[in-house]
Design an enzyme around this catalytic site. Structure first.
Site, PDB file in Angstrom:
ATOM      1  N   SER A   1       3.231  -2.044  10.363  1.00 29.17           N
ATOM      2  CA  SER A   1       4.676  -2.134  10.614  1.00 29.17           C
ATOM      3  C   SER A   1       5.261  -3.502  10.255  1.00 29.17           C
ATOM      4  CB  SER A   1       4.993  -1.765  12.072  1.00 29.17           C
ATOM      5  OG  SER A   1       4.630  -0.422  12.322  1.00 29.17           O
TER       6      SER A   1
ATOM      7  N   GLY B   1       2.352   2.341  10.766  1.00 28.76           N
ATOM      8  CA  GLY B   1       3.338   3.411  10.629  1.00 28.76           C
ATOM      9  C   GLY B   1       4.028   3.775  11.928  1.00 28.76           C
TER      10      GLY B   1
ATOM     11  N   ASN C   1       0.869  -1.183   0.000  1.00 26.84           N
ATOM     12  CA  ASN C   1       0.000   0.000   0.000  1.00 26.84           C
ATOM     13  C   ASN C   1       0.901   1.227   0.000  1.00 26.84           C
ATOM     14  OD1 ASN C   1      -1.798   2.060   0.495  1.00 26.84           O
ATOM     15  ND2 ASN C   1      -2.280   1.436   2.596  1.00 26.84           N
TER      16      ASN C   1
ATOM     17  N   LYS D   1       0.114   4.289  -0.360  1.00 26.63           N
ATOM     18  CA  LYS D   1      -0.511   5.513   0.194  1.00 26.63           C
ATOM     19  C   LYS D   1      -0.235   6.687  -0.761  1.00 26.63           C
ATOM     20  CE  LYS D   1      -0.035   3.385   4.670  1.00 26.63           C
ATOM     21  NZ  LYS D   1       0.097   3.528   6.114  1.00 26.63           N
TER      22      LYS D   1
ATOM     23  N   HIS E   1      -9.460   1.573   4.786  1.00 31.35           N
ATOM     24  CA  HIS E   1      -8.168   1.689   5.472  1.00 31.35           C
ATOM     25  C   HIS E   1      -8.325   2.659   6.652  1.00 31.35           C
ATOM     26  CE1 HIS E   1      -4.047   2.836   6.316  1.00 31.35           C
ATOM     27  NE2 HIS E   1      -3.705   1.680   5.774  1.00 31.35           N
TER      28      HIS E   1
ATOM     29  N   GLU F   1      -5.620  -4.644  10.551  1.00 36.49           N
ATOM     30  CA  GLU F   1      -4.572  -3.647  10.740  1.00 36.49           C
ATOM     31  C   GLU F   1      -4.844  -2.887  12.036  1.00 36.49           C
ATOM     32  OE1 GLU F   1      -2.553  -2.636   6.761  1.00 36.49           O
ATOM     33  OE2 GLU F   1      -4.225  -1.286   6.992  1.00 36.49           O
TER      34      GLU F   1
ATOM     35  N   GLU G   1      -6.607   5.006   7.732  1.00 37.36           N
ATOM     36  CA  GLU G   1      -6.371   6.437   7.444  1.00 37.36           C
ATOM     37  C   GLU G   1      -7.598   7.049   6.793  1.00 37.36           C
ATOM     38  OE1 GLU G   1      -2.700   5.795   5.360  1.00 37.36           O
ATOM     39  OE2 GLU G   1      -1.786   5.198   7.266  1.00 37.36           O
TER      40      GLU G   1
END
Ligand code: PGA
Length: 254
Positions: free
Chosen positions: A215, A175, A12, A14, A100, A169, A102
């Site tokens: 991560s 991250g 991904n 992003k 996702h 996730e 985010e």
């Protein structure tokens, strides 16, 4: 990892890589991967929309697939700035990320909008990769499994058996460099598989692929994928670097 289910390594990207940067990455990736081994994982890249044509051009005819990071639930219309499943399918996408964290945290996506997007993806013959995961507060309060259940209940509500991939996730691991332990991942993955078996059928649950994200790096992917219900990884940061992505792709078949 269960050998009956083909593992997946998904990158991904992003909001990273322009079209030309993506094309260069793909050329380098093809050169480094060579001919895929029969036991190789399925590799899927999720570049930004603007890089999809370049990725499609470079990866056409290779074993690497590509998909969108998001889609709108309508096919077309007055939705400035949005992209529909049809547009992705025409670019050769076979998968699309949905929900996702985010998108949920920064762009107001809810379990309800995820449900509409899952349905839209299926209508466009795309496999939705539905992301779910708990926040740090929810984990600390012991609500992890009930949050996952609520996310799945709503996002997959009313769906007949569909070719969905679920990505677990945990928000606290994305991250941050702090990944879930293999045991923490396994507990949630087993729960997701059980949920899929109950919602659709035992055969569906047994065959469905559940990816871990948060991560994931070359040095922790093998331990995560050694868990019986972890079928692959959705990788952010470590997918942007050619060396680490190549290592990630090689580990599952090692
Ligand atoms: P990360 O991102 O690997 O950089 O933690 C994973 C993701 O957001 O899909």
């Amino acid at each position: 990892m269960n050998r009956a289910r083909r593992p997946v390594i998904a990158g991904n990207w992003k909001m990273n890589k322009t079209a030309s940067e993506a094309a260069q990455f793909c050329r380098d990736l093809k050169a480094r991967l060579g001919d895929p081994l029969p036991s190789a994982p399925e590799v899927i890249l999720f570049p930004p929309f603007t890089a999809l044509p370049a990725v499609a051009h470079e990866m056409n005819g290779s074993a690497v697939a590509w998909g969108g990071q998001n889609l709108h639930w309508e096919e077309s219309g007055a939705f400035t700035g949005e992209i529909s499943g049809r547009f992705l399918a025409e670019l050769g996408c076979r998968h699309v990320l949905v929900g996702h964290s985010e998108r949920r945290a920064l762009f107001g996506e809810t379990d309800e909008t995820c449900g509409r997007k899952v349905a839209a993806a299926v209508r466009s013959d795309l496999v939705p990769v539905l992301c779910c995961g708990e926040s740090p507060v929810e984990r600390d309060a012991g609500y992890t499994l009930s949050i996952i259940q609520a996310q799945l209940d709503t996002a997959l509500m009313g769906s007949a058996e569909i070719p969905v991939v679920v990505a677990y996730e945990p928000v606290w691991a994305i991250g941050t460099g702090r990944n879930a332990t293999p045991e923490q991942a396994q507990e949630v993955h087993a729960f997701i598989r059980q949920w899929l078996a109950g919602r659709f059928s035992p055969a569906f649950g047994a065959a469905a692929r559940v990816l871990y994200g948060g991560s994931v790096k070359p040095d922790n992917v093998a331990d995560l994928m050694a868990q019986p219900d972890v079928d692959g990884a959705l990788v952010g940061g470590a997918s942007l670097d050619l060396d680490s992505f190549v290592k990630l792709v090689r580990v599952p078949s090692a």
